[in-house]
Scaffold this motif. Sequence first.
Motif, mmCIF file in Angstrom:
data_model
loop_
_atom_site.group_PDB
_atom_site.id
_atom_site.type_symbol
_atom_site.label_atom_id
_atom_site.label_comp_id
_atom_site.label_asym_id
_atom_site.label_seq_id
_atom_site.Cartn_x
_atom_site.Cartn_y
_atom_site.Cartn_z
ATOM 1 N N ALA A 1 0.826 -1.210 0.000
ATOM 2 C CA ALA A 1 0.000 0.000 0.000
ATOM 3 C C ALA A 1 0.857 1.256 0.000
ATOM 4 O O ALA A 1 0.413 2.318 -0.455
ATOM 5 C CB ALA A 1 -0.922 -0.007 1.219
ATOM 6 N N ALA A 2 2.087 1.159 0.508
ATOM 7 C CA ALA A 2 2.963 2.322 0.582
ATOM 8 C C ALA A 2 3.703 2.591 -0.725
ATOM 9 O O ALA A 2 4.255 3.688 -0.914
ATOM 10 C CB ALA A 2 3.982 2.129 1.708
ATOM 11 N N LEU A 3 3.717 1.619 -1.615
ATOM 12 C CA LEU A 3 4.535 1.739 -2.820
ATOM 13 C C LEU A 3 4.158 2.931 -3.687
ATOM 14 O O LEU A 3 5.029 3.622 -4.215
ATOM 15 C CB LEU A 3 4.451 0.456 -3.646
ATOM 16 N N ASP A 4 2.865 3.174 -3.879
ATOM 17 C CA ASP A 4 2.460 4.281 -4.750
ATOM 18 C C ASP A 4 2.976 5.616 -4.225
ATOM 19 O O ASP A 4 3.444 6.457 -4.996
ATOM 20 C CB ASP A 4 0.945 4.324 -4.905
ATOM 21 N N GLU A 5 2.927 5.805 -2.903
ATOM 22 C CA GLU A 5 3.435 7.054 -2.342
ATOM 23 C C GLU A 5 4.954 7.142 -2.486
ATOM 24 O O GLU A 5 5.494 8.218 -2.781
ATOM 25 C CB GLU A 5 3.024 7.168 -0.870
ATOM 26 N N LEU A 6 5.651 6.043 -2.318
ATOM 27 C CA LEU A 6 7.100 6.038 -2.489
ATOM 28 C C LEU A 6 7.475 6.336 -3.939
ATOM 29 O O LEU A 6 8.427 7.069 -4.214
ATOM 30 C CB LEU A 6 7.678 4.700 -2.040
ATOM 31 N N LEU A 7 6.720 5.769 -4.880
ATOM 32 C CA LEU A 7 6.968 6.029 -6.301
ATOM 33 C C LEU A 7 6.661 7.479 -6.658
ATOM 34 O O LEU A 7 7.360 8.094 -7.469
ATOM 35 C CB LEU A 7 6.127 5.084 -7.157
ATOM 36 N N ARG A 8 5.621 8.026 -6.072
ATOM 37 C CA ARG A 8 5.275 9.432 -6.306
ATOM 38 C C ARG A 8 6.328 10.364 -5.740
ATOM 39 O O ARG A 8 6.739 11.337 -6.380
ATOM 40 C CB ARG A 8 3.924 9.767 -5.650
ATOM 41 N N PHE A 9 6.779 10.054 -4.534
ATOM 42 C CA PHE A 9 7.657 10.959 -3.805
ATOM 43 C C PHE A 9 8.969 11.212 -4.532
ATOM 44 O O PHE A 9 9.478 12.338 -4.558
ATOM 45 C CB PHE A 9 7.928 10.384 -2.411
ATOM 46 N N ASP A 10 9.547 10.182 -5.120
ATOM 47 C CA ASP A 10 10.811 10.354 -5.844
ATOM 48 C C ASP A 10 10.797 9.427 -7.051
ATOM 49 O O ASP A 10 11.274 8.289 -6.990
ATOM 50 C CB ASP A 10 11.995 10.046 -4.931
ATOM 51 N N SER A 11 10.248 9.923 -8.141
ATOM 52 C CA SER A 11 10.018 9.111 -9.331
ATOM 53 C C SER A 11 11.323 8.591 -9.919
ATOM 54 O O SER A 11 12.301 9.319 -10.057
ATOM 55 C CB SER A 11 9.278 9.937 -10.383
ATOM 56 N N ALA A 12 11.326 7.303 -10.289
ATOM 57 C CA ALA A 12 12.513 6.677 -10.878
ATOM 58 C C ALA A 12 12.759 7.166 -12.306
ATOM 59 O O ALA A 12 13.874 7.064 -12.810
ATOM 60 C CB ALA A 12 12.362 5.161 -10.870
ATOM 61 N N VAL A 13 11.732 7.649 -12.954
ATOM 62 C CA VAL A 13 11.864 8.247 -14.280
ATOM 63 C C VAL A 13 11.608 9.734 -14.126
ATOM 64 O O VAL A 13 10.502 10.146 -13.790
ATOM 65 C CB VAL A 13 10.882 7.624 -15.292
ATOM 66 N N SER A 14 12.628 10.530 -14.362
ATOM 67 C CA SER A 14 12.497 11.974 -14.154
ATOM 68 C C SER A 14 11.721 12.637 -15.282
ATOM 69 O O SER A 14 10.849 13.465 -15.047
ATOM 70 C CB SER A 14 13.887 12.606 -14.036
ATOM 71 N N THR A 15 12.050 12.249 -16.514
ATOM 72 C CA THR A 15 11.418 12.847 -17.692
ATOM 73 C C THR A 15 10.962 11.752 -18.640
ATOM 74 O O THR A 15 11.727 10.837 -18.941
ATOM 75 C CB THR A 15 12.396 13.778 -18.432
ATOM 76 N N PRO B 1 3.182 18.168 -1.246
ATOM 77 C CA PRO B 1 3.803 17.124 -2.052
ATOM 78 C C PRO B 1 5.216 16.752 -1.631
ATOM 79 O O PRO B 1 5.690 15.655 -1.951
ATOM 80 C CB PRO B 1 3.811 17.721 -3.457
ATOM 81 N N ASP B 2 5.910 17.648 -0.902
ATOM 82 C CA ASP B 2 7.274 17.361 -0.493
ATOM 83 C C ASP B 2 7.338 16.541 0.786
ATOM 84 O O ASP B 2 8.431 16.239 1.283
ATOM 85 C CB ASP B 2 8.066 18.661 -0.311
ATOM 86 N N GLN B 3 6.177 16.169 1.309
ATOM 87 C CA GLN B 3 6.113 15.303 2.482
ATOM 88 C C GLN B 3 5.823 13.873 2.046
ATOM 89 O O GLN B 3 4.972 13.641 1.189
ATOM 90 C CB GLN B 3 5.023 15.772 3.446
ATOM 91 N N LEU B 4 6.522 12.927 2.652
ATOM 92 C CA LEU B 4 6.230 11.516 2.431
ATOM 93 C C LEU B 4 5.112 11.125 3.378
ATOM 94 O O LEU B 4 5.283 11.121 4.597
ATOM 95 C CB LEU B 4 7.479 10.664 2.692
ATOM 96 N N ASP B 5 3.953 10.810 2.819
ATOM 97 C CA ASP B 5 2.757 10.514 3.614
ATOM 98 C C ASP B 5 2.214 9.152 3.194
ATOM 99 O O ASP B 5 1.562 9.025 2.156
ATOM 100 C CB ASP B 5 1.710 11.609 3.394
ATOM 101 N N LEU B 6 2.489 8.139 3.996
ATOM 102 C CA LEU B 6 2.086 6.783 3.633
ATOM 103 C C LEU B 6 0.576 6.586 3.680
ATOM 104 O O LEU B 6 0.075 5.562 3.199
ATOM 105 C CB LEU B 6 2.769 5.760 4.556
ATOM 106 N N ASP B 7 -0.155 7.549 4.231
ATOM 107 C CA ASP B 7 -1.619 7.463 4.241
ATOM 108 C C ASP B 7 -2.234 8.147 3.027
ATOM 109 O O ASP B 7 -3.454 8.110 2.829
ATOM 110 C CB ASP B 7 -2.181 8.103 5.520
ATOM 111 N N ARG B 8 -1.412 8.759 2.192
ATOM 112 C CA ARG B 8 -1.900 9.458 1.021
ATOM 113 C C ARG B 8 -2.365 8.451 -0.041
ATOM 114 O O ARG B 8 -1.743 7.411 -0.242
ATOM 115 C CB ARG B 8 -0.782 10.320 0.430
ATOM 116 N N ASN B 9 -3.447 8.778 -0.727
ATOM 117 C CA ASN B 9 -3.859 7.992 -1.889
ATOM 118 C C ASN B 9 -3.100 8.536 -3.103
ATOM 119 O O ASN B 9 -3.479 9.534 -3.687
ATOM 120 C CB ASN B 9 -5.365 8.098 -2.120
#
Length: 391
Positions: free
Chosen positions: A264-278, A318-326
């Motif tokens: 469930a936390a993966l989407d927020e982790l992927l959003r927070f620092d995207s592996a593909v920048s552009t 958006p600059d906060q890592l929030d594991l409860d975020r959808n």
Amino acid sequence: MTDPTQEPRFLQDPYPAYAAMRSISPVRPVSGSGGHRNYLVTGYAEAREALGDARLSKDTAAFFAGKGSRRRLHPAVAHTMLAGDPPQHTRLRTLVTKAFTTGAVAQLRPFIARVTDELLDQWPAGGTFDFVAGLAVPLPVIVICELLGVPQTDRPDVQRWSAELFAAGKPDVIDAASHSMADYMTGLITTKRRDPGSSLLDRLIAARDGDDHLSETELVSLAVLLLVAGHETTTNALGNALLALLQHPAALDRLRAKPDDVPAALDELLRFDSAVSTATFRFTTEAVELGGTEIPAGVPVLVALGAANRDPARFPAPDQLDLDRNAAAHLAFGHGIHRCVGAPLAKAEAEIALRAVLTRFSRIRLAVPADRLEWRHTRLVRGLTALPVLA
């Protein structure tokens, strides 16, 4: 305005530059290499719109035709499925989609878990370990090579060529790597024709030699694309995700205590620092209005996925890592018909790897200050060259 992705400090932390540009305009012209004008998209709504707009073509062959480029990329690398539009793109994508469905990936999970455990068994107890070299790189390389039927002895070469394909500012290195990778895959295809197996590459060869109208060039191109894209995103996502957790102790402690919350936390982790920048190359086939900005025809449009994922208009604070975020609507895998076909596999690998690390190493922490970490010198993907941790 100068493209901020050209600035050295951008690699360390691109998000302040993205925020500054977005606050002025979510779509604006920037100077690209050679002084050419590009348009950079930093807003979420505008990025999502651009990724789904058929007027933004990915046909690089059409764009560069007659422009006299000195590049010598191998055709199988220059003209992949990612560099085409429907109906060609649709036909090629259909051939590989079945290998990356949720059901197909579920069958790979035991193999992914076994490889993860074998790699983690090599970590020195209580010592310093490079998470990137020890897990984030080899795990997805092993998995995609296994899926494609690449022999174990060849995998170090494949890994090196793939890294060289993303060597920003080194066109000769990139071009040479493209030929090495394409020549290797051509040889592997020849070998498999003599001694067929059951891998994904064998199935693509059958499509080439059967009735699915896959040309030899398309076959090599698909093989190269799957090999490279099949591990690059996951490698960067794993390093970025673990670093984010190590820098946010409350989130780290939460997932340590409840490792079943990792999926469930993966989407927020992927959003927070995207592996593909552009996102990969696009250009306007006609004049397009995007985010209130008029973009002329025939101009490259750079969609900054990392910037879009930090747009406060879509993701508050958006600059906060929030594991409860959808954060399910993040754009880390793109959007539309070109959304990463391997996303289910990447998420499965990240989930299994992070869960295993947090379960087995309850005291894991950074071995060096975060500001001493080095980021890869490429503006297409965002990832660490190394992540030293104390296990």
